[in-house]
Design a protein around this motif. Structure first.
Motif, PDB file in Angstrom:
ATOM      1  N   PRO A 232     -11.599   3.563   4.254  1.00 34.53           N
ATOM      2  CA  PRO A 232     -11.030   4.610   5.116  1.00 34.53           C
ATOM      3  C   PRO A 232     -10.112   4.091   6.231  1.00 34.53           C
ATOM      4  O   PRO A 232      -9.157   4.759   6.602  1.00 34.53           O
ATOM      5  CB  PRO A 232     -12.258   5.298   5.721  1.00 34.53           C
ATOM      6  N   LYS A 233     -10.368   2.886   6.744  1.00 30.83           N
ATOM      7  CA  LYS A 233      -9.530   2.368   7.832  1.00 30.83           C
ATOM      8  C   LYS A 233      -8.155   1.897   7.343  1.00 30.83           C
ATOM      9  O   LYS A 233      -7.263   1.657   8.136  1.00 30.83           O
ATOM     10  CB  LYS A 233     -10.242   1.282   8.633  1.00 30.83           C
ATOM     11  N   ASN A 234      -7.967   1.773   6.016  1.00 33.41           N
ATOM     12  CA  ASN A 234      -6.681   1.351   5.463  1.00 33.41           C
ATOM     13  C   ASN A 234      -5.875   2.496   4.859  1.00 33.41           C
ATOM     14  O   ASN A 234      -4.797   2.268   4.315  1.00 33.41           O
ATOM     15  CB  ASN A 234      -6.894   0.273   4.390  1.00 33.41           C
TER      16      ASN A 234
ATOM     17  N   SER B   9       0.874  -1.172   0.000  1.00 33.25           N
ATOM     18  CA  SER B   9       0.000   0.000   0.000  1.00 33.25           C
ATOM     19  C   SER B   9       0.907   1.216   0.000  1.00 33.25           C
ATOM     20  O   SER B   9       1.818   1.310   0.820  1.00 33.25           O
ATOM     21  CB  SER B   9      -0.882   0.022   1.251  1.00 33.25           C
ATOM     22  N   THR B  10       0.642   2.147  -0.897  1.00 40.50           N
ATOM     23  CA  THR B  10       1.541   3.289  -1.008  1.00 40.50           C
ATOM     24  C   THR B  10       0.800   4.557  -1.411  1.00 40.50           C
ATOM     25  O   THR B  10      -0.168   4.504  -2.188  1.00 40.50           O
ATOM     26  CB  THR B  10       2.682   2.979  -1.999  1.00 40.50           C
ATOM     27  N   LYS B  11       1.244   5.656  -0.836  1.00 42.64           N
ATOM     28  CA  LYS B  11       0.664   6.959  -1.169  1.00 42.64           C
ATOM     29  C   LYS B  11       1.796   7.960  -1.281  1.00 42.64           C
ATOM     30  O   LYS B  11       2.557   8.166  -0.338  1.00 42.64           O
ATOM     31  CB  LYS B  11      -0.345   7.401  -0.127  1.00 42.64           C
ATOM     32  N   SER B  12       1.876   8.563  -2.432  1.00 44.66           N
ATOM     33  CA  SER B  12       2.906   9.557  -2.708  1.00 44.66           C
ATOM     34  C   SER B  12       2.403  10.941  -2.302  1.00 44.66           C
ATOM     35  O   SER B  12       1.214  11.238  -2.463  1.00 44.66           O
ATOM     36  CB  SER B  12       3.230   9.554  -4.205  1.00 44.66           C
ATOM     37  N   PRO B  13       3.299  11.799  -1.814  1.00 48.14           N
ATOM     38  CA  PRO B  13       2.887  13.186  -1.544  1.00 48.14           C
ATOM     39  C   PRO B  13       2.461  13.896  -2.839  1.00 48.14           C
ATOM     40  O   PRO B  13       1.792  14.906  -2.797  1.00 48.14           O
ATOM     41  CB  PRO B  13       4.146  13.832  -0.967  1.00 48.14           C
ATOM     42  N   LYS B  14       2.823  13.318  -3.995  1.00 41.10           N
ATOM     43  CA  LYS B  14       2.480  13.901  -5.292  1.00 41.10           C
ATOM     44  C   LYS B  14       1.073  13.518  -5.758  1.00 41.10           C
ATOM     45  O   LYS B  14       0.624  13.990  -6.790  1.00 41.10           O
ATOM     46  CB  LYS B  14       3.469  13.415  -6.369  1.00 41.10           C
ATOM     47  N   SER B  15       0.384  12.646  -5.014  1.00 40.81           N
ATOM     48  CA  SER B  15      -0.910  12.123  -5.457  1.00 40.81           C
ATOM     49  C   SER B  15      -1.941  12.165  -4.337  1.00 40.81           C
ATOM     50  O   SER B  15      -1.595  12.035  -3.159  1.00 40.81           O
ATOM     51  CB  SER B  15      -0.734  10.676  -5.933  1.00 40.81           C
ATOM     52  N   ASP B  16      -3.197  12.331  -4.708  1.00 43.09           N
ATOM     53  CA  ASP B  16      -4.286  12.284  -3.733  1.00 43.09           C
ATOM     54  C   ASP B  16      -4.756  10.860  -3.485  1.00 43.09           C
ATOM     55  O   ASP B  16      -5.481  10.604  -2.540  1.00 43.09           O
ATOM     56  CB  ASP B  16      -5.477  13.106  -4.229  1.00 43.09           C
ATOM     57  N   LYS B  17      -4.356   9.939  -4.354  1.00 42.59           N
ATOM     58  CA  LYS B  17      -4.824   8.555  -4.256  1.00 42.59           C
ATOM     59  C   LYS B  17      -3.773   7.648  -3.631  1.00 42.59           C
ATOM     60  O   LYS B  17      -2.588   7.835  -3.814  1.00 42.59           O
ATOM     61  CB  LYS B  17      -5.176   8.031  -5.647  1.00 42.59           C
ATOM     62  N   GLN B  18      -4.271   6.668  -2.905  1.00 45.15           N
ATOM     63  CA  GLN B  18      -3.418   5.621  -2.354  1.00 45.15           C
ATOM     64  C   GLN B  18      -3.630   4.376  -3.206  1.00 45.15           C
ATOM     65  O   GLN B  18      -4.761   3.963  -3.454  1.00 45.15           O
ATOM     66  CB  GLN B  18      -3.794   5.324  -0.907  1.00 45.15           C
ATOM     67  N   TYR B  19      -2.521   3.780  -3.649  1.00 45.38           N
ATOM     68  CA  TYR B  19      -2.601   2.598  -4.499  1.00 45.38           C
ATOM     69  C   TYR B  19      -2.178   1.355  -3.727  1.00 45.38           C
ATOM     70  O   TYR B  19      -1.327   1.417  -2.840  1.00 45.38           O
ATOM     71  CB  TYR B  19      -1.728   2.765  -5.741  1.00 45.38           C
ATOM     72  N   VAL B  20      -2.787   0.241  -4.105  1.00 38.43           N
ATOM     73  CA  VAL B  20      -2.474  -1.045  -3.499  1.00 38.43           C
ATOM     74  C   VAL B  20      -2.043  -1.986  -4.621  1.00 38.43           C
ATOM     75  O   VAL B  20      -2.782  -2.212  -5.576  1.00 38.43           O
ATOM     76  CB  VAL B  20      -3.685  -1.634  -2.743  1.00 38.43           C
TER      77      VAL B  20
ATOM     78  N   GLY C 158       3.639   7.439   2.285  1.00 37.30           N
ATOM     79  CA  GLY C 158       4.657   6.426   2.533  1.00 37.30           C
ATOM     80  C   GLY C 158       4.237   5.094   1.935  1.00 37.30           C
ATOM     81  O   GLY C 158       3.289   5.020   1.154  1.00 37.30           O
ATOM     82  N   THR C 159       4.925   4.056   2.322  1.00 39.91           N
ATOM     83  CA  THR C 159       4.663   2.726   1.781  1.00 39.91           C
ATOM     84  C   THR C 159       4.601   1.708   2.914  1.00 39.91           C
ATOM     85  O   THR C 159       5.421   1.732   3.817  1.00 39.91           O
ATOM     86  CB  THR C 159       5.772   2.323   0.782  1.00 39.91           C
ATOM     87  N   GLN C 160       3.619   0.847   2.840  1.00 40.36           N
ATOM     88  CA  GLN C 160       3.424  -0.213   3.826  1.00 40.36           C
ATOM     89  C   GLN C 160       3.421  -1.540   3.076  1.00 40.36           C
ATOM     90  O   GLN C 160       2.717  -1.692   2.079  1.00 40.36           O
ATOM     91  CB  GLN C 160       2.078   0.013   4.518  1.00 40.36           C
ATOM     92  N   ILE C 161       4.231  -2.483   3.540  1.00 35.09           N
ATOM     93  CA  ILE C 161       4.320  -3.790   2.897  1.00 35.09           C
ATOM     94  C   ILE C 161       3.811  -4.848   3.872  1.00 35.09           C
ATOM     95  O   ILE C 161       4.290  -4.938   4.995  1.00 35.09           O
ATOM     96  CB  ILE C 161       5.768  -4.121   2.479  1.00 35.09           C
ATOM     97  N   LYS C 162       2.842  -5.637   3.416  1.00 39.85           N
ATOM     98  CA  LYS C 162       2.298  -6.717   4.241  1.00 39.85           C
ATOM     99  C   LYS C 162       2.647  -8.045   3.584  1.00 39.85           C
ATOM    100  O   LYS C 162       2.387  -8.251   2.399  1.00 39.85           O
ATOM    101  CB  LYS C 162       0.777  -6.609   4.366  1.00 39.85           C
ATOM    102  N   LEU C 163       3.214  -8.929   4.384  1.00 40.90           N
ATOM    103  CA  LEU C 163       3.515 -10.286   3.929  1.00 40.90           C
ATOM    104  C   LEU C 163       2.538 -11.238   4.602  1.00 40.90           C
ATOM    105  O   LEU C 163       2.395 -11.218   5.818  1.00 40.90           O
ATOM    106  CB  LEU C 163       4.937 -10.688   4.319  1.00 40.90           C
ATOM    107  N   TYR C 164       1.885 -12.057   3.811  1.00 34.97           N
ATOM    108  CA  TYR C 164       1.006 -13.093   4.341  1.00 34.97           C
ATOM    109  C   TYR C 164       1.825 -14.378   4.326  1.00 34.97           C
ATOM    110  O   TYR C 164       2.009 -15.000   3.279  1.00 34.97           O
ATOM    111  CB  TYR C 164      -0.267 -13.196   3.493  1.00 34.97           C
TER     112      TYR C 164
END
Length: 146
Positions: free
Chosen positions: A87-89, A58-69, A94-100
């Protein structure tokens, strides 16, 4: 990262070497697919699949209004990118990496000390901070009043 950066940085790697990596991983599964595989494909992001069934970035750039997964399952040959709408995610940036983790690797690689040791060892040349999040709980016995 922006959507374009996700495609450039993660998508290019996924298309260029992931299928070979997964094929070799499956072939060596019975042999205990160990860290020796990493040397064949390079130490990097896709080494996550040595222990993970699925990776979600999950990542959101300061250059964008959208968060991409960005999401890829180990048995899949293609990745998916979507806009985060829950909204809860949502993260501020920044960037968040989840490993299952695979069932066989859950106990060894879910220990906080083990994760911190790996991060410290393999990211010593990364010039930005890496944080690990931990949840702690404890059980307290309470006497019942009559």
């Amino acid at each position: 990262m922006t959507k374009v950066e996700l495609i450039d940085f993660l998508g290019t790697i996924a298309q260029s070497g992931t299928s070979k990596f997964f094929t070799a991983l499956k072939e060596n599964k019975d042999l205990g697919a160990d860290n020796g595989l990493i040397g064949q494909f390079g130490v990097g992001f896709y080494s996550d699949f040595l222990v993970a069934e699925k990776v979600v970035v999950s990542t959101k750039s300061p250059k964008s209004d959208k968060q991409y997964v960005w999401e890829l399952a180990a048995e899949s040959s293609s990745y998916m990118i979507r806009v985060e709408t829950d909204p809860k995610n949502i993260i501020s940036y920044g960037t968040q990496i989840k490993l299952y983790l695979r069932p066989d690797d859950k106990y060894e690689f879910s220990e906080p000390a083990r994760i911190q040791s790996l991060v410290k060892n393999y990211s010593q040349f990364v010039s930005f901070p890496i944080y690990t999040w931990q949840e702690k709980s404890r059980t307290v016995e309470v006497e019942e009043e009559e």
